[in-house]
Design a protein around this motif. Structure first.
Motif, PDB file in Angstrom:
ATOM      1  N   GLU A   1      19.339  -4.377   0.520  1.00  0.00           N
ATOM      2  CA  GLU A   1      19.258  -5.649  -0.192  1.00  0.00           C
ATOM      3  C   GLU A   1      17.817  -6.022  -0.569  1.00  0.00           C
ATOM      4  N   VAL A   2      16.873  -5.766   0.333  1.00  0.00           N
ATOM      5  CA  VAL A   2      15.510  -6.292   0.159  1.00  0.00           C
ATOM      6  C   VAL A   2      14.530  -5.287  -0.429  1.00  0.00           C
ATOM      7  N   LEU A   3      14.679  -4.010  -0.117  1.00  0.00           N
ATOM      8  CA  LEU A   3      13.683  -3.033  -0.563  1.00  0.00           C
ATOM      9  C   LEU A   3      13.470  -3.043  -2.079  1.00  0.00           C
ATOM     10  N   PRO A   4      14.496  -3.283  -2.911  1.00  0.00           N
ATOM     11  CA  PRO A   4      14.257  -3.358  -4.355  1.00  0.00           C
ATOM     12  C   PRO A   4      13.416  -4.567  -4.775  1.00  0.00           C
ATOM     13  N   SER A   5      13.046  -5.420  -3.831  1.00  0.00           N
ATOM     14  CA  SER A   5      12.181  -6.564  -4.123  1.00  0.00           C
ATOM     15  C   SER A   5      10.742  -6.331  -3.685  1.00  0.00           C
ATOM     16  N   VAL A   6      10.465  -5.173  -3.084  1.00  0.00           N
ATOM     17  CA  VAL A   6       9.144  -4.870  -2.544  1.00  0.00           C
ATOM     18  C   VAL A   6       8.436  -3.859  -3.437  1.00  0.00           C
ATOM     19  N   VAL A   7       7.142  -4.085  -3.678  1.00  0.00           N
ATOM     20  CA  VAL A   7       6.373  -3.188  -4.540  1.00  0.00           C
ATOM     21  C   VAL A   7       5.084  -2.758  -3.855  1.00  0.00           C
ATOM     22  N   GLN A   8       4.527  -1.679  -4.358  1.00  0.00           N
ATOM     23  CA  GLN A   8       3.199  -1.227  -3.946  1.00  0.00           C
ATOM     24  C   GLN A   8       2.215  -1.623  -5.037  1.00  0.00           C
ATOM     25  N   ILE A   9       1.105  -2.233  -4.641  1.00  0.00           N
ATOM     26  CA  ILE A   9       0.094  -2.701  -5.586  1.00  0.00           C
ATOM     27  C   ILE A   9      -1.159  -1.854  -5.443  1.00  0.00           C
TER      28      ILE A   9
ATOM     29  N   ALA B   1       9.127  -0.120  -4.667  1.00  0.00           N
ATOM     30  CA  ALA B   1       9.343   0.635  -3.430  1.00  0.00           C
ATOM     31  C   ALA B   1      10.446   1.667  -3.598  1.00  0.00           C
ATOM     32  N   THR B   2      11.373   1.399  -4.500  1.00  0.00           N
ATOM     33  CA  THR B   2      12.489   2.317  -4.722  1.00  0.00           C
ATOM     34  C   THR B   2      12.158   3.398  -5.747  1.00  0.00           C
ATOM     35  N   GLY B   3      10.904   3.423  -6.217  1.00  0.00           N
ATOM     36  CA  GLY B   3      10.481   4.447  -7.164  1.00  0.00           C
ATOM     37  C   GLY B   3      10.514   3.961  -8.606  1.00  0.00           C
ATOM     38  N   GLY B   4      10.347   4.900  -9.536  1.00  0.00           N
ATOM     39  CA  GLY B   4      10.340   4.543 -10.954  1.00  0.00           C
ATOM     40  C   GLY B   4       8.946   4.641 -11.532  1.00  0.00           C
ATOM     41  N   THR B   5       8.820   4.247 -12.789  1.00  0.00           N
ATOM     42  CA  THR B   5       7.545   4.355 -13.478  1.00  0.00           C
ATOM     43  C   THR B   5       6.573   3.289 -12.977  1.00  0.00           C
ATOM     44  N   THR B   6       5.279   3.588 -13.143  1.00  0.00           N
ATOM     45  CA  THR B   6       4.241   2.631 -12.771  1.00  0.00           C
ATOM     46  C   THR B   6       4.187   1.510 -13.802  1.00  0.00           C
ATOM     47  N   LEU B   7       4.109   0.289 -13.308  1.00  0.00           N
ATOM     48  CA  LEU B   7       4.084  -0.887 -14.160  1.00  0.00           C
ATOM     49  C   LEU B   7       2.701  -1.510 -14.156  1.00  0.00           C
ATOM     50  N   GLY B   8       2.366  -2.197 -15.230  1.00  0.00           N
ATOM     51  CA  GLY B   8       1.129  -2.948 -15.271  1.00  0.00           C
ATOM     52  C   GLY B   8       1.359  -4.373 -14.804  1.00  0.00           C
ATOM     53  N   ALA B   9       0.323  -4.987 -14.252  1.00  0.00           N
ATOM     54  CA  ALA B   9       0.413  -6.384 -13.811  1.00  0.00           C
ATOM     55  C   ALA B   9      -0.951  -7.030 -13.952  1.00  0.00           C
ATOM     56  N   ARG B  10      -0.944  -8.340 -14.089  1.00  0.00           N
ATOM     57  CA  ARG B  10      -2.183  -9.093 -14.249  1.00  0.00           C
ATOM     58  C   ARG B  10      -2.184 -10.289 -13.303  1.00  0.00           C
TER      59      ARG B  10
ATOM     60  N   LEU C   1       2.275   4.853   2.485  1.00  0.00           N
ATOM     61  CA  LEU C   1       3.625   5.414   2.541  1.00  0.00           C
ATOM     62  C   LEU C   1       4.601   4.370   2.007  1.00  0.00           C
ATOM     63  N   SER C   2       4.875   4.435   0.714  1.00  0.00           N
ATOM     64  CA  SER C   2       5.689   3.409   0.076  1.00  0.00           C
ATOM     65  C   SER C   2       7.103   3.391   0.638  1.00  0.00           C
ATOM     66  N   SER C   3       7.759   2.253   0.504  1.00  0.00           N
ATOM     67  CA  SER C   3       9.133   1.999   0.950  1.00  0.00           C
ATOM     68  C   SER C   3       9.329   2.261   2.436  1.00  0.00           C
ATOM     69  N   SER C   4       8.284   1.981   3.233  1.00  0.00           N
ATOM     70  CA  SER C   4       8.400   2.144   4.688  1.00  0.00           C
ATOM     71  C   SER C   4       8.977   0.886   5.320  1.00  0.00           C
ATOM     72  N   VAL C   5       9.754   1.076   6.376  1.00  0.00           N
ATOM     73  CA  VAL C   5      10.381  -0.035   7.090  1.00  0.00           C
ATOM     74  C   VAL C   5      10.164   0.155   8.585  1.00  0.00           C
ATOM     75  N   THR C   6       9.697  -0.893   9.263  1.00  0.00           N
ATOM     76  CA  THR C   6       9.599  -0.883  10.718  1.00  0.00           C
ATOM     77  C   THR C   6      10.359  -2.091  11.253  1.00  0.00           C
ATOM     78  N   GLN C   7      10.715  -2.049  12.529  1.00  0.00           N
ATOM     79  CA  GLN C   7      11.493  -3.147  13.098  1.00  0.00           C
ATOM     80  C   GLN C   7      10.878  -3.649  14.387  1.00  0.00           C
TER      81      GLN C   7
END
Length: 364
Positions: free
Chosen positions: A71-79, A115-124, A172-178
């Protein structure tokens, strides 16, 4: 304001340097990694630590973990910024992403990867608010598969609550710890060195979930898939030469994240911090043994909180209420639990004479 860092509150930021990725892993190996956490299907019991848990209960917990991650990982990104790697959380369906101010630094343009992969996006950059170590950036576009997170009510977070930390630790993108929520309401101060903001942050959520450089700006999530905080700091142990203290990390509560992000998105800046201040410029002073001994007022804003109470340049603040003040950091920590408009008693020295003043606090 500038001042010394309180060793008892020692923390470090969680930005991973781009230029030292391999070195960061090597250097952090012995000190930055906590002991292994139990796997999701490890026996857990709230009634009797020695009693086994039924297989069905283990499977239910494991399914809960996996559902939260889906549910949540598709809301997380690497900057990615020129200064390092960090994480972020998609805030709304317009492509706004919330992260830490120390992740964005002084940069304005970023490369962002889901976090789930895909093309690199630009941001400002939209705006940063270093005083709370938060910032908002905006994606050039919001691609399919990337969605806004749901931010929970952090006032309802309880000690013992199971949480997951999601981000890009050590790159290490899309990593999860508990882990669990270890404490709430902590006040911690960031270092100014190494790109830290030097901010004093109140009401932080303490967690045992492993967080490392690169986790900054990511998501700390409960089992209901609600984001309860933004991982920001890891504790260090001064007795070990500043090495990481395993299992002690801190996250900015989601309530503060929403307060700051909403103002930045609406107005381009923070217009109402909700944080108390004496409205002075100050520095730490030392005694004859070169030990921190108080906070000298360098200047007081005209008509500001301190000035209205009679404090002026040259006064040395030694206490706020019953809390002894020795450094600028300890002053910030003493003020952190208060709100603008609160009235506090400030003890200070003027020409060696002890004085007190009742100050109605202003706002940062």
């Amino acid at each position: 304001m500038d001042g010394s860092r309180n060793p008892s509150r020692a923390c470090r930021r969680l930005l991973l340097p781009l230029t030292a990725g391999a070195c960061a892993v090597a250097l952090l190996g012995p000190s930055g990694c906590s002991a292994p956490h139990p796997a999701p299907d490890s026996p857990v019991s709230t009634a009797d630590a020695g009693a086994p848990v039924a297989p069905g209960a283990r499977e239910d917990l494991q399914n809960d973990y996996q559902e939260v991650i889906r549910e949540v990982l598709p809301s997380v990104v690497q900057i990615e910024a020129p200064g390092g790697l960090g994480s972020g959380v998609v805030y709304d369906d317009k492509g706004h992403v919330v992260t830490n101010a120390h992740v964005v630094g002084r940069e304005r343009d970023f490369k962002v990867t889901a976090a789930t992969g895909g093309t690199t996006l630009g941001a400002r950059l939209v705006a940063a608010y270093p005083e709370q170590d938060l910032a908002v950036i905006k994606l050039d576009r919001l691609p399919d598969g990337l969605r806004a997170a749901r931010f929970a009510d952090s006032s309802r977070v309880e000690v013992g609550q199971i949480v997951l930390a999601m981000g890009s630790p050590l790159g290490l993108s899309s990593s999860v710890t508990q882990g669990i929520v270890s404490a709430v309401g902590r006040t911690v101060s960031e270092p100014r060195s190494g790109g830290g903001t030097g901010a004093t942050l109140a009401n932080m959520v303490q967690t045992s979930a492993a967080i490392n450089p690169g986790n900054s700006g990511g998501a700390l999530v409960g089992l209901d898939s609600g984001v309860v905080g933004i991982p920001t700091l890891a504790a260090t142990d001064p007795a070990l030469g500043g090495s990481a203290a395993p299992g002690i990390g801190f996250a900015i509560p989601s309530s503060m994240v929403r307060t700051v992000a909403d103002q930045i998105i609406k107005d381009g800046r923070v217009t109402d911090s909700g944080r108390a201040a004496l409205e002075i410029t100050a520095r730490t002073v030392v005694d004859s043994a070169f030990e921190p001994a108080g906070v000298a007022v360098v200047s007081a804003e005209p008509d500001g909180a301190a000035a209205q109470a009679g404090l002026k340049a040259g006064d040395v603040i030694t206490a706020v209420g019953s809390t002894t003040i020795t450094t600028v950091t300890s002053l910030a920590e003493a003020l952190a639990p208060h709100k603008p408009g609160d009235r506090v008693r400030v003890s200070y020295l003027r020409d060696g004479e002890k004085r007190t003043a009742d100050v109605t606090l202003g706002e940062i």
